[in-house]
Write a protein that holds these residues in place. Structure first.
Motif, PDB file in Angstrom:
ATOM      1  N   PRO A 133       0.855  -1.219   0.304  1.00  0.00           N
ATOM      2  CA  PRO A 133      -0.003   0.053  -0.078  1.00  0.00           C
ATOM      3  C   PRO A 133       0.835   1.568   0.306  1.00  0.00           C
ATOM      4  N   ALA A 134       2.129   1.409   0.478  1.00  0.00           N
ATOM      5  CA  ALA A 134       3.210   2.760   0.530  1.00  0.00           C
ATOM      6  C   ALA A 134       3.853   2.866  -0.508  1.00  0.00           C
ATOM      7  N   ALA A 135       3.833   1.481  -1.420  1.00  0.00           N
ATOM      8  CA  ALA A 135       3.949   1.811  -2.541  1.00  0.00           C
ATOM      9  C   ALA A 135       3.469   2.121  -3.482  1.00  0.00           C
ATOM     10  N   HIS A 136       1.941   2.037  -3.744  1.00  0.00           N
ATOM     11  CA  HIS A 136       0.976   2.291  -4.645  1.00  0.00           C
ATOM     12  C   HIS A 136       0.926   3.892  -4.078  1.00  0.00           C
ATOM     13  N   ALA A 137       0.417   4.504  -3.177  1.00  0.00           N
ATOM     14  CA  ALA A 137       0.814   5.513  -2.629  1.00  0.00           C
ATOM     15  C   ALA A 137       1.822   6.483  -2.485  1.00  0.00           C
ATOM     16  N   GLN A 138       3.398   6.051  -3.013  1.00  0.00           N
ATOM     17  CA  GLN A 138       3.764   7.222  -3.710  1.00  0.00           C
ATOM     18  C   GLN A 138       3.928   7.087  -4.812  1.00  0.00           C
ATOM     19  N   ALA A 139       3.722   6.129  -5.522  1.00  0.00           N
ATOM     20  CA  ALA A 139       3.766   5.907  -6.927  1.00  0.00           C
ATOM     21  C   ALA A 139       2.742   6.518  -7.683  1.00  0.00           C
ATOM     22  N   LEU A 140       1.914   6.516  -6.722  1.00  0.00           N
ATOM     23  CA  LEU A 140       0.653   7.591  -6.426  1.00  0.00           C
ATOM     24  C   LEU A 140       0.618   9.103  -7.527  1.00  0.00           C
ATOM     25  N   LYS A 141       1.101   9.123  -5.902  1.00  0.00           N
ATOM     26  CA  LYS A 141       1.879  10.691  -5.719  1.00  0.00           C
ATOM     27  C   LYS A 141       2.714  11.534  -6.938  1.00  0.00           C
ATOM     28  N   ALA A 142       3.650  10.128  -6.985  1.00  0.00           N
ATOM     29  CA  ALA A 142       4.370  11.068  -8.036  1.00  0.00           C
ATOM     30  C   ALA A 142       4.105  11.242  -9.167  1.00  0.00           C
ATOM     31  N   PHE A 143       2.815   9.619  -9.540  1.00  0.00           N
ATOM     32  CA  PHE A 143       2.547   9.825 -11.430  1.00  0.00           C
ATOM     33  C   PHE A 143       1.807  11.312 -10.969  1.00  0.00           C
ATOM     34  N   ALA A 144       1.395  11.827 -10.423  1.00  0.00           N
ATOM     35  CA  ALA A 144       0.262  13.221 -10.602  1.00  0.00           C
ATOM     36  C   ALA A 144       1.610  14.636 -10.837  1.00  0.00           C
ATOM     37  N   ASP A 145       2.688  14.150 -11.153  1.00  0.00           N
ATOM     38  CA  ASP A 145       3.479  15.399 -11.128  1.00  0.00           C
ATOM     39  C   ASP A 145       4.258  15.165 -12.478  1.00  0.00           C
ATOM     40  N   LEU A 146       3.883  14.149 -13.113  1.00  0.00           N
ATOM     41  CA  LEU A 146       4.431  13.550 -14.127  1.00  0.00           C
ATOM     42  C   LEU A 146       3.552  13.326 -15.759  1.00  0.00           C
ATOM     43  N   ALA A 147       4.320  14.046 -17.231  1.00  0.00           N
ATOM     44  CA  ALA A 147       3.001  13.870 -18.344  1.00  0.00           C
ATOM     45  C   ALA A 147       3.382  12.242 -18.574  1.00  0.00           C
ATOM     46  N   SER A 148       2.094  12.226 -18.829  1.00  0.00           N
ATOM     47  CA  SER A 148       2.135   9.799 -19.284  1.00  0.00           C
ATOM     48  C   SER A 148       0.654   9.902 -20.878  1.00  0.00           C
ATOM     49  N   ASP A 149       1.594   9.911 -21.538  1.00  0.00           N
ATOM     50  CA  ASP A 149       0.744  10.148 -23.411  1.00  0.00           C
ATOM     51  C   ASP A 149       1.157   9.263 -24.137  1.00  0.00           C
ATOM     52  N   GLY A 150       1.429   8.516 -23.638  1.00  0.00           N
ATOM     53  CA  GLY A 150       2.091   6.867 -25.258  1.00  0.00           C
ATOM     54  C   GLY A 150       3.432   7.492 -25.117  1.00  0.00           C
ATOM     55  N   PRO A 151       3.783   6.088 -25.888  1.00  0.00           N
ATOM     56  CA  PRO A 151       5.205   6.129 -26.121  1.00  0.00           C
ATOM     57  C   PRO A 151       6.007   6.562 -27.101  1.00  0.00           C
ATOM     58  N   PHE A 152       5.119   7.939 -27.436  1.00  0.00           N
ATOM     59  CA  PHE A 152       5.515   8.721 -27.905  1.00  0.00           C
ATOM     60  C   PHE A 152       5.689  10.131 -27.289  1.00  0.00           C
ATOM     61  N   ALA A 153       5.291  10.537 -26.321  1.00  0.00           N
ATOM     62  CA  ALA A 153       5.026  11.641 -26.150  1.00  0.00           C
ATOM     63  C   ALA A 153       6.460  12.237 -26.066  1.00  0.00           C
ATOM     64  N   PRO A 154       6.562  13.739 -26.396  1.00  0.00           N
ATOM     65  CA  PRO A 154       7.570  14.427 -25.863  1.00  0.00           C
ATOM     66  C   PRO A 154       8.176  15.084 -25.019  1.00  0.00           C
ATOM     67  N   MET A 155       9.525  15.150 -25.002  1.00  0.00           N
ATOM     68  CA  MET A 155       9.877  16.115 -23.157  1.00  0.00           C
ATOM     69  C   MET A 155       9.479  17.220 -23.333  1.00  0.00           C
ATOM     70  N   GLN A 156       9.630  17.662 -21.939  1.00  0.00           N
ATOM     71  CA  GLN A 156       8.408  18.686 -21.609  1.00  0.00           C
ATOM     72  C   GLN A 156      10.504  19.824 -21.331  1.00  0.00           C
ATOM     73  N   VAL A 157      10.144  20.984 -20.800  1.00  0.00           N
ATOM     74  CA  VAL A 157      11.093  21.875 -20.314  1.00  0.00           C
ATOM     75  C   VAL A 157      10.211  22.353 -18.848  1.00  0.00           C
ATOM     76  N   GLY A 158      10.892  21.406 -17.691  1.00  0.00           N
ATOM     77  CA  GLY A 158      10.621  21.698 -16.489  1.00  0.00           C
ATOM     78  C   GLY A 158       9.710  20.425 -15.375  1.00  0.00           C
ATOM     79  N   LYS A 159       9.280  19.945 -16.739  1.00  0.00           N
ATOM     80  CA  LYS A 159       8.053  18.540 -15.940  1.00  0.00           C
ATOM     81  C   LYS A 159       8.453  17.332 -16.578  1.00  0.00           C
TER      82      LYS A 159
END
Length: 713
Positions: free
Chosen positions: A408-434
């Motif tokens: 449960p702790a690992a899931h909660a941590q991953a969920l929190k970290a994921f909220a700050d990431l851009a995730s849009d498939g295998p060709f999602a371009p890099m961003q500046v500052g995120k």
């Protein structure tokens, strides 16, 4: 006029482009037949090419070890080769193995006993991994070709002595002839030359950022070392594909290099070469366009280097999505007829299948819209080619429901970290500052070990990674030391110099752990996964000052070099980062590594299983997680599949190739992070694999070769 993945009417266009191939084919057959004289390697007993044979299918016709007796395999011999990284698949010629050490020494080994017959230290060797060697004979002469650092060496297989008549007293400096000052080029030969007739055809590894060598594919006379032809993967004016780059890019652009290796259809004389990303890997503002022939599978006339057809697998790559392994030649049933095909795997988890003569895709390819880059100056490709079949062998999009539930702790941590990431498939371009999720990660999907087939059945076996990484862009510095670091070091060690251990060590306070001379030597000569940057010698003072002082004023007085950084690059990559939980395990749900059997006749999966284990998790009841894996499988005519590759459990496994059932496994001294091989010596069939703990910092260092065989009767 070359076939392209975004073209329509593949068959008719490709056939028109191949007018005259019949004459080339006839000559190719004659040349190959002429070289098949007495003294040639024994196809039924040897492992005479990097991936078993020129077609790269990892298949051996040997049958002494079978599904019925494989459980009786026992250690036959072991040869330790010191500390470092070892990824070599040896050659086996007439009972003698030819292999490498982490220090790039060449070894001849008695294949039956494991004893060293001779050892050769190569001049100017470094600690770059050498994944294989090449062997050539015309029935009278015999030569062992070894790529080490920036040189291609020719050695006498009987003694290891350099062949003085080859190149410059036995070697060729691969920096020469690329149209750039040799001292400004950093490259390394990690993958062996491809042999066709009397030619040694060579690619190389180069830097991931500007400046980098232009990725020419070159063929050399195997006797004299003379250059016979060059194919410019960054086209010059007047060459097809030049229009897909800025007009003068050929003068300064780099990459598009064949680092993964090549295969050849020996009967037709067709060479198949996958090419790498254009530099810089993650920002393409100074290389607008599709950038042919980067990220492509190119088919060349092996005799002349003339382009026959190509398919670009990724347009204007800005995610480092280059093909990671050589293609595989196989025969499939298509529309009721046998078709001789070529299959190419990718880091982003898909397989492309083409008719090897015409370049026609055997499964439809769609141009799929992808997210647009929002980075200033970047113009990303609007679509990317994706085959309809087979389905991807690695997951393509990370969503909250695919995050780890290990605890449960690992899931909660991953969920929190994921909220700050851009995730849009295998060709999602890099961003500046995120940071952006890269899934499958930078190491695949498929990796450099390559794939195997069941010859005559059209079945392909592939191991893959299935973990997520992250990456971002940042404005480039104008300070000299910082700019040199950002251009050459930050991708692996991070903009903050903290790295991503254990894959990429931290460089903060590096001089408290290592002598300055040792650090400089590693930069110039390379070590393990790190390439040699000999071209940085003139900038070493500024770089060392930056490593010592960070952003504090340097002896270079904050000199500006270009607009932003070298070659005017506006943005730089902040570094490779695995998406991990607090305990160091992948932050995505398992499987983290897989092994699959795919029927390439239909594009359907026969089996798809988790591959690899974490010993600590297995002890706690999580035994089917899969793990990262490096090195490929081999198959035998008896129906077995052998593979090591898994970096944490140190296993070598034998599978029933038909069912995916494990029939035998053993614990190696270190992880088997190389592709195994098999051969006959002294009447026994041996299976040999190189081992190394270079990718597992928690395990004791060491490397070597482990051999297994059935007990003597």
């Amino acid at each position: 006029m070359q076939a392209k993945a975004s073209d329509t009417g593949f068959a008719s266009k490709a056939v028109m482009r191949l007018v005259g191939l019949g004459a080339i084919t006839a000559l190719a057959v004659a040349l190959v037949q002429g070289s098949a004289l007495r003294g040639a390697p024994g196809e039924d007993t040897d492992w005479a090419s990097y991936h078993g044979n020129p077609g790269g299918d990892h298949f051996s016709p040997l049958t002494q070890i079978t599904p019925a007796n494989v459980a009786s395999l026992t250690p036959a011999w072991r040869l330790d080769t010191g500390e470092g990284g070892l990824q070599t698949t040896p050659l086996a010629i007439g009972g003698t193995l030819y292999a490498m050490t982490p220090e790039q020494e060449v070894l001849a080994i008695d294949g039956a006993k494991g004893s060293i017959l001779w050892r050769r230290t190569l001049a100017d060797a470094n600690k770059q991994p050498v994944r294989g060697l090449s062997f050539w004979t015309d029935g009278k002469e015999r030569r062992l070709l070894v790529g080490a650092g920036m040189y291609l060496h020719a050695l006498d297989p009987a003694t290891g002595a350099p062949i003085d008549s080859f190149g410059d007293h036995g070697r060729i400096d691969m920096r020469q002839g690329l149209g750039r000052p040799a001292e400004a080029i950093a490259l390394a030969l990690t993958t062996p030359a491809t042999i066709w007739g009397d030619l040694a055809i060579v690619g190389f590894r180069t830097a991931e950022a500007t400046p980098a060598a232009p990725g020419a594919i070159r063929a050399y006379d195997v006797r004299s070392g003379a250059l016979r032809w060059t194919f410019n993967t960054i086209p010059h004016p007047g060459q097809p594909g030049h229009e897909t780059w800025p007009a003068d890019a050929w003068k300064t652009a780099g990459g598009a290099n064949n680092w993964a290796g090549m295969v050849v259809d020996t009967a037709r004389g067709i060479l198949f070469a996958p090419t790498g990303s254009a530099v810089d890997d993650f920002y393409g503002g100074n290389r607008q366009g599709d950038n042919l022939y980067a990220n492509s599978l190119v088919a060349l006339d092996a005799r002349t280097g003339r382009l026959l057809w190509h398919h670009q697998l990724v347009h204007h790559d800005i995610q480092d999505r280059d093909p990671p392994s050589p293609p595989v030649l196989l025969t499939v049933q298509h529309n009721g007829k046998p078709v001789e095909a070529v299959a190419q795997a990718t880091k982003h988890g898909v397989l492309f299948l083409f008719d090897r003569v015409t370049g026609e895709p055997l499964f439809p390819i769609d141009e799929v819209p992808i997210p647009a880059s929002i980075v200033p100056g970047e113009h990303s490709a609007p679509t990317q080619p994706m085959p309809r079949l087979p389905a991807p062998y690695a997951r393509q999009r990370l969503t909250p429901d695919l995050l780890t539930n290990r605890t449960p702790a690992a899931h909660a941590q991953a969920l929190k970290a994921f909220a700050d990431l851009a995730s849009d498939g295998p060709f999602a371009p890099m961003q500046v500052g995120k940071s952006t999720v890269v899934f499958p990660g930078f190491d695949g999907g498929a990796e450099w070990g390559g794939q195997a087939i069941a010859r005559g059945k059209g079945i392909l076996y592939i191991n893959a990674n299935d973990v997520a990484w992250t990456g971002a862009l940042a404005p480039a510095s104008q300070a000299q030391g910082a700019a040199v670091y950002q251009q050459n070091c930050a991708a692996c060690h991070g903009l903050d110099r903290k790295g991503s251990p254990p894959d990429f060590p931290s460089l903060t306070d590096v001089f408290s752990r290592r002598l300055e001379g040792d650090v400089a030597s590693t930069i110039l000569h390379g070590q393990g996964r790190m390439p040699a940057f000999s071209n940085l010698a003139p900038q070493m003072t500024a770089l060392m000052d930056y490593l010592r002082n960070g952003d504090q004023p340097q002896r270079g007085e904050m000199q500006a070099i270009g607009s932003g950084s070298a070659q005017g690059q506006r943005f730089i990559f902040t570094g490779y980062r695995k998406f991990l939980d607090a305990d160091g395990y992948p932050a995505v749900a398992p499987p983290w590594g897989t092994l699959s059997a795919i029927d390439m006749n239909t594009g359907q999966y026969l089996w798809h299983i988790p591959f690899g284990e974490y010993p600590a998790l297995k002890a706690s009841g999580m035994a089917t997680t899969g793990s990262e894996n490096y090195g490929g499988p081999i198959t035998t005519a008896s129906g077995l599949l052998f593979i090591g590759a898994t970096i944490y459990d140190h296993q070598l496994r034998a599978f029933d190739a038909g069912s995916g059932k494990v029939l035998w496994q053993t614990t190696l001294p270190q992880a088997g992070t190389a592709t195994p091989m098999t051969y006959m010596a002294g009447g026994r069939q041996f299976v040999v694999i190189a081992t190394s703990n270079a990718r597992d910092a928690k395990s004791p260092p060491g490397t070597g070769y482990s051999a297994f065989a059935l007990p003597r009767h």
